[in-house]
Design an enzyme around this catalytic site. Structure first.
Site, PDB file in Angstrom:
ATOM      1  N   CYS A  57       7.008   4.021   1.174  1.00 56.62           N
ATOM      2  CA  CYS A  57       7.954   5.115   1.434  1.00 56.62           C
ATOM      3  C   CYS A  57       8.125   5.980   0.185  1.00 56.62           C
ATOM      4  CB  CYS A  57       9.298   4.566   1.897  1.00 56.62           C
ATOM      5  SG  CYS A  57      10.051   3.376   0.756  1.00 56.62           S
ATOM      6  N   HIS A  81      14.897   2.272  -0.218  1.00 49.49           N
ATOM      7  CA  HIS A  81      14.088   3.051   0.722  1.00 49.49           C
ATOM      8  C   HIS A  81      14.151   4.523   0.319  1.00 49.49           C
ATOM      9  CE1 HIS A  81      11.973   4.055   4.347  1.00 49.49           C
ATOM     10  NE2 HIS A  81      12.953   4.821   4.787  1.00 49.49           N
TER      11      HIS A  81
END
Length: 909
Positions: A259, A834
């Site tokens: 990510c 994230h």
């Protein structure tokens, strides 16, 4: 008459033009001037040897009626067939043919003509290493299309022709439109395929051989290449073949902790001028395959492929597998599938793209010069010109600006001024000097459960500050507290009051124990001694010797104060039984022993350590433990006013629940630390005591649920509110004077020694697209933390005029104002997290949220958050320049590029 005479007159010229074989190979290319034109004599024509000898005899004879007249030039014996006119193999100069310069050939054709239907056999004089040579047999390549490998087209090329000529020939042969993008592959002898990346090299340098198959590949409309179809199929399985979406609104599949890469790519993809540079193929002319600092153009090509796919409008999401592989190949830190930092990947990518697209093919040496009292503008201009002499690319054009760096020596006052280029600003966040720590307080009163507290302490404070903060909640004197780090049912470390709090991490489980006011550890004094207590349960032995491996730690350890002058095993047993009384049940009268012999045996055994073999000598201090099994409690309780051990009712006939054993700090048995006699126990070093339980006794008398119980103090509900900061405050901190650290001193040329000089950075010029990195991650020798401070940043009109020190153009204020175009976000902490992206589409002006392969529209008021990590701003004059002209059918410009917000698309959620 005329031909013979002309031939006779031409004989001296022929002798000059018809050199021998060796002379042809060594003859340099020359030029002749004819009819006012300059022509390069770098070509030769083949003439059949028999015809040439006949012509020589005819010219030397001088008889126009002679039977030696050669007739038309006839090269039929040199060809394999009369259709393709391919030369026979193995022809030898001087035996089968002669080589004529272009001027001589044209004269002969004018005088005698060329056999009808025969093509002239023209060949180049090629420059080979240390020699020039006529290329009689050119390279014959078989050109095919990727979509039709069975229909080759034969084409001949000189060794000095460029690969680009091969590509142009293939495009013409296969009628490829100018808008379509193509590339070449070669098929090797073993059947493998290899890309011809650099089309600027020659056929010779590319090692192309006659008979080799060259495949031309045409890019698909969706931005993919047919040769990459096996990878592309995975992304297209759920897509309609005719899917047509908004260009740029395309997700990136998470390949496993990638990510961070997806976030950086989405931000960069939404920089308008950089994306247009790749979409319009301007990068093809600037690929630098020879830069030793670059990546042979591979990173630039891999990124271009991603951009073309994302902006084709034919994908909902794509798989960046090829790009990930390329990045890992050139930057080993990004190999595998570990989580990384999006800003670090962005830094690598910008540097890689710059070197792959650097217009400077050969970097010259540039000596850096100090200001030496010269005006700033002169020094800055010199620094920028020197930078451009070595670095000139679309990345420099788009992202590079200029710092002014001022260093001042604290001893002699010498001032050093330099101007340095930058690609992004890494700005610090205002850091709070307070820290919130969670601890568990364990009272001496066994009736009180451990209590959880949340304490606010100085970030650079000491353990004593932690005790003082807890004292405000409990009313307990800090002098009666001991602080320990509990890890895997044992003491990882017992802290001294003067130790720094920076050695305690946020994830550590900190217990603060109440001890008597006159307690010490490990000192030979008359005060109470504090004993670290572990709990162990006997399990089936794991080896043949029934060693200590059969004892497993459990529960929470304790720190227990014991009077030194009353330290006996029997007294210690009852003290510990009292401290455990909240969750350990005393034996009832039914459990009493009846036999005197049994009672005496118990009385002999209880005060002494259990007979457990094994163990190792302990260190004088705490030792590190193994993996944590987690802890649950710690708390405060009132001061113990209950009767002491001397007032406890003694019932010698009760069954003893556990045995005692001296152990080391790891909880393994150690018989070398104590001495015993009939009167008491003395320790030769830091004592650790283990309470050993038999499984049946533990199951019957030990309440595990109650032992794990704890309560929360009211302070646990408090949250230390962090006031938001403005982005401008972070930039001010960036330009604040600071003193260099000891690890990074500056060499003063005047003092001739390293100095901890003061340093100040100022902004001199800013780039078209400004990247601002918020330094949320803080690392010190003992601590690591992420700052979740809310940074308030403007969507439009971020004004840098107050920060740029270069004399400004007041008539063009847009040169200092920026609009936001993308944000890289980081959610979570240090060890996990994230990354996502907010980005404004350059065509529609709509903001979108990119979360790996998921893309959704958002409004502007959703963009600002505590997760913002890297900000992308575009200068307003650039945004205005990139706007479509009025009257054209282009979509509206992005509101982040200076135009007002459009409620029609900004309210979509």
């Amino acid at each position: 008459m005329s031909k013979v005479c002309d031939a006779a007159r031409f004989l001296p010229l022929a002798e000059a033009f018809f050199p021998g074989r060796e002379k042809v190979q060594d003859e340099p290319s020359t030029t002749i001037i004819k009819s006012g034109r300059v022509e390069e004599v770098s070509r030769r024509f083949l003439v059949e040897q028999h015809w040439y000898k006949q012509w020589e005899v005819y010219v030397q004879g001088g008889d126009q009626d002679s039977g030696t007249f050669p007739g038309c030039i006839n090269n039929a014996d040199l060809f394999e067939d009369q259709v393709n006119w391919r030369l026979k193999k193995g022809l030898v100069e001087g035996e089968d043919y002669v080589l004529l310069p272009a001027a001589a050939w044209h004269c002969l054709v004018d005088w005698y003509g060329l056999e009808h239907g025969q093509p002239p056999i023209e060949r180049k004089v090629v420059e080979l290493p240390s020699v020039q040579k006529v290329e009689v047999y050119p390279v014959e390549l078989l050109l095919v299309r990727h979509s039709d490998m069975d229909t080759p087209h034969t084409a001949q090329f000189s060794h000095t022709d460029s690969v680009d000529l091969v590509l142009r020939t293939a495009r013409e042969q296969f009628l490829v439109s100018p808008q379509e993008e193509t590339r070449l592959w070669i098929k090797n002898a073993e059947g493998s395929f290899e890309r011809l990346c650099n089309t600027r090299v020659t056929v010779l340098d590319a090692a192309l051989k006659s008979g080799q198959v060259v495949i031309m590949e045409t890019r698909n409309k969706d931005g993919t290449w047919p040769s990459a179809q096996p990878q592309a199929v995975n992304t297209a399985l759920e897509e309609d073949e005719e899917f047509q979406g908004q260009p740029g609104i395309c997700g990136l599949t998470n390949l496993g902790n990638t990510c961070f890469m997806n976030s950086a790519l989405q931000c960069l993809s939404n920089v308008p001028q950089l994306t247009e540079y790749f979409l319009k193929n301007r990068y093809l002319e600037e690929l630098n395959f020879c830069n030793p600092l670059g990546m042979k153009g591979e990173i630039a090509e891999a990124y271009a492929d991603l951009v073309k796919q994302a902006w084709s409008g034919h994908h909902r999401s794509i798989v960046p597998h090829v790009f990930k592989t390329k990045v890992g190949h050139f930057a080993s830190q990004f190999l595998g599938y570990q989580q990384h930092d999006s800003q670090e990947l962005l830094s690598f990518l910008l540097d890689g793209l710059h070197e792959d697209l650097n217009r400077v093919k050969k970097k010259e040496y540039v000596e850096l010069c100090d200001a030496a009292g010269r005006p700033d503008q002169e020094v800055a201009q010199e620094a920028w010109q020197n930078h451009k002499r070595r670095n000139d690319s679309v990345i420099v054009d788009t992202f590079h600006g200029l710092f002014k760096s001022t260093l001042v020596c604290p001893d002699c006052g010498n001032v050093s001024v330099t101007f340095d280029p930058f690609c992004y600003l890494s700005v610090p966040l205002p850091v709070s000097h307070k820290r919130v720590m969670e601890v568990f307080f364990v009272s001496m009163d066994p009736r009180r459960k451990p209590e959880q507290h949340r304490l606010v302490v100085p970030k650079k404070g000491k353990i004593s500050d932690l005790c003082v903060a807890l004292a405000k909640h409990t009313g307990m004197s800090p002098e009666r507290m001991m602080v320990a780090d509990v890890f895997s049912h044992r003491f990882y470390k017992i802290y001294q009051l003067e130790e720094s709090l920076s050695s305690i991490l946020d994830r550590d489980d900190i217990f603060i124990y109440e001890v008597s006011g006159r307690s010490t550890i490990g000192e030979n004094s008359r005060e109470d001694v504090v004993l670290p207590i572990y709990l162990r349960e006997r399990t089936p032995a794991r080896d043949y010797n029934n060693s200590y491996y059969g004892l497993m730690l459990f529960g929470h350890p304790l720190l227990v104060s014991v009077p030194r002058d009353r330290l006996s095993w029997d007294a210690l047993y009852h003290i510990l039984l009292y401290r455990l009384s909240r969750y350990v049940t005393r034996p009832s009268s039914d459990d009493e022993d009846d036999g005197d012999e049994k009672d005496m045996e118990d009385k002999d055994n209880i005060p002494k350590p259990g007979h457990v073999a094994g163990g190792s000598s302990q260190n004088s201090g705490p030792e590190q433990a193994g993996p944590s099994s987690g802890v649950a409690g710690g708390s405060r309780a009132p001061v113990d006013n209950s009767p002491g051990p001397s007032h406890w009712p003694q019932r010698a006939r009760r069954k003893h629940l556990f045995t005692l054993q001296t152990v080391n700090s790891n909880g393994t048995s150690d018989r070398s630390t104590f001495n015993e006699d009939t009167h008491g126990v003395s320790f030769s070093s830091q004592p650790y005591i283990a309470i050993d339980w038999e499984p049946e006794m533990k199951k019957r008398y030990y309440d595990e649920v109650e032992a794990e119980g704890y309560v929360k103090h009211d302070c646990v509900g408090y949250v230390l509110k962090k006031a938001p900061v403005r982005l401008q405050e972070c930039i001010e901190l960036f330009t604040t004077v600071e003193t260099l650290e000891k690890e990074n001193p500056w060499y003063c040329p005047t003092c001739k020694q390293q100095q901890l000089a003061t340093k100040k950075l100022d902004l001199w010029t800013l780039p078209e697209t400004l990247i601002i990195h918020l330094k949320r991650f803080s690392y010190t020798k003992f601590s690591r933390e992420k700052l979740d401070t809310l940074v308030e940043f403007p969507i439009r009109d971020l004004d840098f005029s107050e920060f740029v020190i270069k004399p400004q153009n007041e008539s063009a204020p847009e040169l200092y104002k920026y609009d936001l175009i993308a944000v890289s976000n980081h959610y979570g902490g240090l060890r996990d997290g994230h990354y996502t992206t907010f980005a404004c589409n350059k065509d529609s002006g709509q903001w979108h949220y990119f979360d790996d392969n998921s893309v959704s529209p958002v409004t502007e008021n959703q963009i600002e958050s505590k997760a913002a990590y890297v900000l992308f701003y575009q200068r307003q004059d650039v945004a205005r320049r990139l706007q479509p002209q009025p009257g054209l059918s282009d979509p509206p410009a992005s509101p982040a590029c200076g135009s007002p917000p459009n409620s029609e698309f900004m309210d979509v959620n």
